[in-house]
Scaffold this active site. Structure first.
Site, PDB file in Angstrom:
ATOM      1  N   ARG A  26      -2.060  16.065  -9.618  1.00  0.00           N
ATOM      2  CA  ARG A  26      -3.127  15.059  -9.737  1.00  0.00           C
ATOM      3  C   ARG A  26      -4.430  15.604 -10.351  1.00  0.00           C
ATOM      4  O   ARG A  26      -5.032  14.936 -11.190  1.00  0.00           O
ATOM      5  CB  ARG A  26      -3.378  14.379  -8.391  1.00  0.00           C
ATOM      6  CG  ARG A  26      -2.145  13.619  -7.880  1.00  0.00           C
ATOM      7  CD  ARG A  26      -2.447  12.689  -6.716  1.00  0.00           C
ATOM      8  NE  ARG A  26      -3.258  11.567  -7.121  1.00  0.00           N
ATOM      9  CZ  ARG A  26      -4.554  11.460  -6.888  1.00  0.00           C
ATOM     10  NH1 ARG A  26      -5.186  12.401  -6.205  1.00  0.00           N
ATOM     11  NH2 ARG A  26      -5.228  10.421  -7.315  1.00  0.00           N
ATOM     12  N   PRO A  31       0.820  -1.210   0.000  1.00  0.00           N
ATOM     13  CA  PRO A  31       0.000   0.000   0.000  1.00  0.00           C
ATOM     14  C   PRO A  31       0.858   1.266   0.000  1.00  0.00           C
ATOM     15  O   PRO A  31       1.867   1.345   0.696  1.00  0.00           O
ATOM     16  CB  PRO A  31      -0.789  -0.114   1.317  1.00  0.00           C
ATOM     17  CG  PRO A  31       0.035  -1.015   2.186  1.00  0.00           C
ATOM     18  CD  PRO A  31       0.890  -1.876   1.290  1.00  0.00           C
ATOM     19  N   ARG A  82      -0.813   4.868  -1.248  1.00  0.00           N
ATOM     20  CA  ARG A  82      -1.817   5.900  -0.994  1.00  0.00           C
ATOM     21  C   ARG A  82      -2.536   5.699   0.347  1.00  0.00           C
ATOM     22  O   ARG A  82      -2.747   6.651   1.092  1.00  0.00           O
ATOM     23  CB  ARG A  82      -2.840   5.856  -2.133  1.00  0.00           C
ATOM     24  CG  ARG A  82      -3.844   6.972  -2.126  1.00  0.00           C
ATOM     25  CD  ARG A  82      -4.976   6.675  -3.109  1.00  0.00           C
ATOM     26  NE  ARG A  82      -4.522   6.267  -4.419  1.00  0.00           N
ATOM     27  CZ  ARG A  82      -4.166   7.100  -5.403  1.00  0.00           C
ATOM     28  NH1 ARG A  82      -4.249   8.390  -5.227  1.00  0.00           N
ATOM     29  NH2 ARG A  82      -3.760   6.639  -6.564  1.00  0.00           N
ATOM     30  N   CYS A  96       1.333  28.706 -15.384  1.00  0.00           N
ATOM     31  CA  CYS A  96       0.896  29.249 -16.661  1.00  0.00           C
ATOM     32  C   CYS A  96       0.202  28.194 -17.519  1.00  0.00           C
ATOM     33  O   CYS A  96       0.706  27.818 -18.589  1.00  0.00           O
ATOM     34  CB  CYS A  96       2.126  29.760 -17.390  1.00  0.00           C
ATOM     35  SG  CYS A  96       1.986  31.485 -17.736  1.00  0.00           S
TER      36      CYS A  96
HETATM   37  C1  LIG Z   1       3.796  -2.117  -8.164  1.00  0.00           C
HETATM   38  C2  LIG Z   1       3.056  -1.161  -7.317  1.00  0.00           C
HETATM   39  N1  LIG Z   1       2.869  -1.449  -6.024  1.00  0.00           N
HETATM   40  C3  LIG Z   1       2.196  -0.591  -5.217  1.00  0.00           C
HETATM   41  C4  LIG Z   1       1.681   0.591  -5.691  1.00  0.00           C
HETATM   42  C5  LIG Z   1       0.955   1.476  -4.728  1.00  0.00           C
HETATM   43  O1  LIG Z   1      -0.321   1.725  -5.069  1.00  0.00           O
HETATM   44  P1  LIG Z   1      -1.270   2.583  -4.114  1.00  0.00           P
HETATM   45  O2  LIG Z   1      -0.558   3.837  -3.794  1.00  0.00           O
HETATM   46  O3  LIG Z   1      -2.474   2.799  -4.911  1.00  0.00           O
HETATM   47  O4  LIG Z   1      -1.514   1.750  -2.888  1.00  0.00           O
HETATM   48  C6  LIG Z   1       1.833   0.921  -7.028  1.00  0.00           C
HETATM   49  C7  LIG Z   1       1.230   2.140  -7.591  1.00  0.00           C
HETATM   50  O5  LIG Z   1       0.160   2.108  -8.149  1.00  0.00           O
HETATM   51  C8  LIG Z   1       2.539   0.032  -7.867  1.00  0.00           C
HETATM   52  O6  LIG Z   1       2.746   0.314  -9.149  1.00  0.00           O
HETATM   53  N1  LIG Z   2       0.403   8.675  -9.155  1.00  0.00           N
HETATM   54  C1  LIG Z   2      -0.913   8.093  -9.202  1.00  0.00           C
HETATM   55  C2  LIG Z   2      -0.948   6.671  -8.821  1.00  0.00           C
HETATM   56  C3  LIG Z   2      -0.076   5.808  -9.638  1.00  0.00           C
HETATM   57  C4  LIG Z   2       0.669   4.924  -8.784  1.00  0.00           C
HETATM   58  C5  LIG Z   2       1.867   4.366  -9.435  1.00  0.00           C
HETATM   59  N2  LIG Z   2       1.766   2.981  -9.768  1.00  0.00           N
HETATM   60  C6  LIG Z   2      -1.899   8.901  -8.419  1.00  0.00           C
HETATM   61  O1  LIG Z   2      -1.596   9.954  -7.998  1.00  0.00           O
HETATM   62  O2  LIG Z   2      -3.020   8.535  -8.246  1.00  0.00           O
END
Ligand SMILES: Cc1ncc(COP(=O)(O)O)c(C=O)c1O
Ligand SMILES: N[C@@H](CCCC[NH3+])C(=O)O
Length: 435
Positions: free
Chosen positions: A331, A292, A294, A362
């Protein structure tokens, strides 16, 4: 005001608190834009995940996907909570190592890891490398032969599942740049190649179906596909991988009308399905890893901005501009991501207007939030965008030559600067003159 603010986050002056610290004093002390984290919230998320696995009595590992937010202090915090992490670049490997993170607990992802990055990973005795493609198997077996060094590896496979999320953050579908495809037999070729190497020690299979996922069905399908692959490899190659890594992607609440499942629901659904299949096929339940990102840091972070100009287009829209934008949070521009905002110094003021929050870059697309119901804002007010802890600072840029913001950790009423604000000198540090 956002339903995501609890009464204990408002002080007697009607100011927003984060980690018990008044955000208006944070803004005075460190300036804006500023990203502030409630570190107790991060610790709590990690402990919640652990609790569920412990209750289910399975072997597991939680590996924080550090791309969501990676700084020296963050790796140290993760280490205090005694979990693993994954990295996706030489830069993240280097930062983790500089933070004193135990590198044996790090796994290395990426669809195009360079020779130098693989060397760095081996120099650092990284815990495991998650193989993504045949080119990488070749590079890594050459390197490990040359060095006479063994390394644990996993296989990232694409299980052919389309998770319900933004197409830019879907990764488990067949048409993806990541991983070995199961359906066409690439995954079988990959394990055969690795079993024939001298120094690559396969320990598991990995999949990641996408990010900001709200339903359990994709994870259940992924668990089924992974268990089927384990079984297939056991029968076909007499090889039983001890670890199944199901990636991350657990969705979080950004707006008041979103009602994501709690991590418990995701994890329980996955574990129950895996236990069921293991019992049915009489296979040993593998060690289960998750990654995890996010869901560990997203809700813990808040972006603080000072309000500046206002543009009123009668009958159309009112724009309120702040001193940051797409350089510190791409985002909304990239994924049409939505956030809730509050006026951090006016939490108890009545809501009187609907405005849209514009950044200072900009680009017309540089909007941070649309149609926010707020008290009347004035220049100098402190605007807080909630839940920006994941993929905000980590995706920040210097677009328009704006310095990237500072970051603070707040816990139990005290704050600690963990990333200094970039200065104008920092912006030209790598520039070289024409003559
Ligand atoms: C291989 C892998 N593991 C874990 C994550 C973490 O995902 P999240 O931040 O949605 O939990 C990501 C990003 O999407 C990923 O590419
Ligand atoms: N960066 C993306 C998620 C992608 C995670 C990378 N595998 C976001 O802000 O939602």
């Amino acid at each position: 005001m956002s339903t995501q603010i609890n009464a204990d986050q408002i002080n007697h002056e009607g100011h927003l608190l984060i980690g018990g610290v008044d955000t208006t004093s944070l803004a005075k002390q460190y300036g804006t834009p500023l990203i502030a984290y409630d570190t107790n919230n991060i610790r709590q998320q990690i402990r919640n995940f652990k609790k569920i696995f412990d209750e289910e009595q399975v072997d597991y590992q939680i590996s924080y996907a550090s791309k969501a937010f990676a700084t020296i202090a963050m790796y140290q915090l993760i280490n205090q909570e005694n979990i693993h992490c994954d990295v996706v670049s030489g830069g993240e490997i280097y930062t983790a190592a500089q933070a004193g993170f135990p590198m044996g607990k790090v796994s290395f992802h990426g669809n195009n890891k360079s020779y130098e990055e693989l060397e760095l990973a081996l120099d650092q005795n990284i815990g495991c490398i998650i193989l993504d493609n045949f080119h990488e198997i070749e590079l890594l077996s050459q390197l490990t032969d040359k060095r006479g060094q063994d390394i644990d590896v996993m296989f990232r496979v694409t299980p052919g599942i389309s998770a319900h999320t933004h197409e830019y953050v879907m990764t488990g579908q067949e048409d993806s740049k990541f991983g070995f495809d199961i359906n066409s037999g690439q995954a079988d070729d990959a394990i055969q190649q690795v079993l024939a190497t001298r120094h690559l020690n396969p320990i598991g299979i990995h999949c990641h179906i996408g990010s900001q996922i709200f339903a359990t069905d994709g994870f259940i399908m992924a668990a089924q596909k992974m268990m089927a692959l384990l079984h297939h490899w056991q029968v076909k190659f007499d090889f039983l991988a001890p670890v199944v890594n199901l990636g991350g992607g657990f969705g979080i609440q950004y707006t008041d009308d979103e009602k994501p499942l709690q991590p418990e629901s995701f994890i329980k659904a996955i574990l129950h399905e895996m236990k069921r299949i293991a019992a049915e096929t009489q296979m040993k339940l593998p060690e289960i890893w998750i990654e995890p990102g996010r869901s560990i840091v997203g809700n813990a972070g808040v972006s603080l901005y000072t309000v500046g100009s206002r543009k009123v287009i009668p009958g159309v829209r009112t724009y309120v501009a702040v001193d940051g934008g797409m350089g510190d949070n791409i985002r909304p521009a990239l994924y049409q991501a939505k956030y809730e905002t509050v006026v951090a110094n006016k939490l108890t003021h009545p809501v009187t207007e609907t405005v849209s929050i514009a950044g200072k870059y900009c680009e017309s697309g540089d909007m941070l939030a649309w149609d926010q119901k707020l008290p009347k804002t004035e220049a100098g007010d402190l605007l807080a965008i909630l839940d920006t802890g994941a993929y905000g600072y980590s995706m920040a840029s210097n677009y328009n030559r704006n310095p990237r913001p500072a970051v603070v950790f707040c816990e139990n009423g005290t704050s600690k600067l963990i990333v200094k604000r970039e200065s104008l000198q920092d912006l030209i540090r790598q520039d070289l003159p024409l003559e």
